[in-house]
Design a protein around this motif. Sequence first.
Motif, PDB file in Angstrom:
ATOM      1  N   ARG A   1       0.811  -1.211   0.000  1.00  0.00           N
ATOM      2  CA  ARG A   1       0.000   0.000   0.000  1.00  0.00           C
ATOM      3  C   ARG A   1       0.850   1.270   0.000  1.00  0.00           C
ATOM      4  O   ARG A   1       0.471   2.279  -0.594  1.00  0.00           O
TER       5      ARG A   1
ATOM      6  N   ASN B   1      -3.863   6.483   6.694  1.00  0.00           N
ATOM      7  CA  ASN B   1      -3.783   5.182   6.039  1.00  0.00           C
ATOM      8  C   ASN B   1      -3.663   4.047   7.048  1.00  0.00           C
ATOM      9  O   ASN B   1      -2.769   4.049   7.896  1.00  0.00           O
ATOM     10  N   HIS B   2      -4.605   3.098   6.954  1.00  0.00           N
ATOM     11  CA  HIS B   2      -4.679   1.941   7.853  1.00  0.00           C
ATOM     12  C   HIS B   2      -4.747   2.407   9.306  1.00  0.00           C
ATOM     13  O   HIS B   2      -4.017   1.928  10.175  1.00  0.00           O
TER      14      HIS B   2
ATOM     15  N   GLU C   1      -9.567   1.426  10.694  1.00  0.00           N
ATOM     16  CA  GLU C   1      -9.982   0.085  11.131  1.00  0.00           C
ATOM     17  C   GLU C   1      -9.678  -0.158  12.609  1.00  0.00           C
ATOM     18  O   GLU C   1     -10.146  -1.129  13.194  1.00  0.00           O
TER      19      GLU C   1
ATOM     20  N   GLN D   1      -6.615   5.216   3.067  1.00  0.00           N
ATOM     21  CA  GLN D   1      -6.483   3.785   2.807  1.00  0.00           C
ATOM     22  C   GLN D   1      -6.904   2.967   4.031  1.00  0.00           C
ATOM     23  O   GLN D   1      -6.692   3.374   5.178  1.00  0.00           O
ATOM     24  N   ILE D   2      -7.473   1.805   3.761  1.00  0.00           N
ATOM     25  CA  ILE D   2      -7.844   0.868   4.823  1.00  0.00           C
ATOM     26  C   ILE D   2      -7.630  -0.552   4.297  1.00  0.00           C
ATOM     27  O   ILE D   2      -7.608  -0.767   3.083  1.00  0.00           O
ATOM     28  N   PRO D   3      -7.460  -1.538   5.185  1.00  0.00           N
ATOM     29  CA  PRO D   3      -7.499  -2.930   4.717  1.00  0.00           C
ATOM     30  C   PRO D   3      -8.945  -3.240   4.327  1.00  0.00           C
ATOM     31  O   PRO D   3      -9.862  -2.975   5.104  1.00  0.00           O
ATOM     32  N   GLN D   4      -9.142  -3.785   3.140  1.00  0.00           N
ATOM     33  CA  GLN D   4     -10.498  -3.915   2.624  1.00  0.00           C
ATOM     34  C   GLN D   4     -10.685  -5.258   1.943  1.00  0.00           C
ATOM     35  O   GLN D   4      -9.825  -5.702   1.182  1.00  0.00           O
TER      36      GLN D   4
ATOM     37  N   HIS E   1      -7.594  -4.567  15.349  1.00  0.00           N
ATOM     38  CA  HIS E   1      -8.603  -4.084  14.402  1.00  0.00           C
ATOM     39  C   HIS E   1      -9.991  -4.317  14.995  1.00  0.00           C
ATOM     40  O   HIS E   1     -10.199  -5.278  15.738  1.00  0.00           O
TER      41      HIS E   1
END
Length: 255
Positions: A71, A145-146, A149, A174-177, A205
Motif C-alpha cells: 500500500r 492510512n490503515h 480500522e 487507505q484501509i485494509p479492505q 482491528h
Amino acid sequence: MKKLFKLVLNTIPRPLLIRLSYLARPIISFFLRGNTYTDPIDGKSFSKFLPYGYENQRDNVLSPSTLSLERHRLLWLYLSNETNFFTAPAKVLHFAPEQAFYKRFRTLKHLDYTTTDLNSPLADVKADICNLPFEDNEYDVIFCNHVLEHIPNDTKAMQEIFRVLKPGGMAILQIPQDLNRATTFEDDSITDPKERAKIFGQYDHVRVYGRDYFEKLRSIGFEVDEIDYTKKLAKKDVIKYCLAPGEILPVCYKH
C-alpha cells in the motif's frame, strides 16, 4: 522466517517495534541485496522482500530498506505520477506516519508538514482522531492510512478529517479492505486478541471494511475517487515493485 515475523508483530508493542526497526533495517538490507525487486520509494533493489502479516503472512511484501508494504509503494507511485504533491506548496496532516514516508515528507521544503497520533513516537501532535485540536478547513492534504480500522467510532473520525480538510483539499484514506464483501463487518463482543486477529486480520482491528466503505465516506461529504492504480501500471512494474493487483486507493476531496 514467517513464524518469527508473526511472533514479533504480535508480541512487541508498536512504538517499540518502530524503534527497533531502525536498528534492523541496515542489516537486513545488506543480506537481501539483489536486482529482482525494487522499492520505488528509495530506488533500492533486492533479491526478495520480507514476509509480513499479523495473522495471515504474505510473502515478499515488506521492503528491507524503507519497510514499505504494497500500500505504501502504491501510494508513492500515485503521488509521484498523478499529483503535484512533490512540487506544490501544501499544508499536510499525516495520521500515524509511516516510516517509509516520515523523513522523506519532512524534508520537502515546500510542505508545512504535521504528524499526529495517540501513541506513535513519530507524531508531532498527540491527539485523538475523533477530537482533533485543529481548526476547521486547515489542511490541503491529509493522509490517514490503515488507521480507521482501529477506531471504534470511525464515523466521528471521518467527520473530523472532513472538518479539518480545506475545501478543494485531498485526503487519502487507505484501509485494509475485503472487496469480496459487500458490507463492512464489525462485532464489539469479540474482545479476545487472538480471536480478533483471526476474524479481523489483526489483534487491534475492530472491523473488516467491505465495498460500502466508499459510500460511507460519501455520506460524510467527501467526493471519492476509487482508483485501481495497478491497472494503470505495466504488469512488469506491478511485479517489480511488489504491489497488490486490484488494491483500491480511496482519494477523497472536499468541495
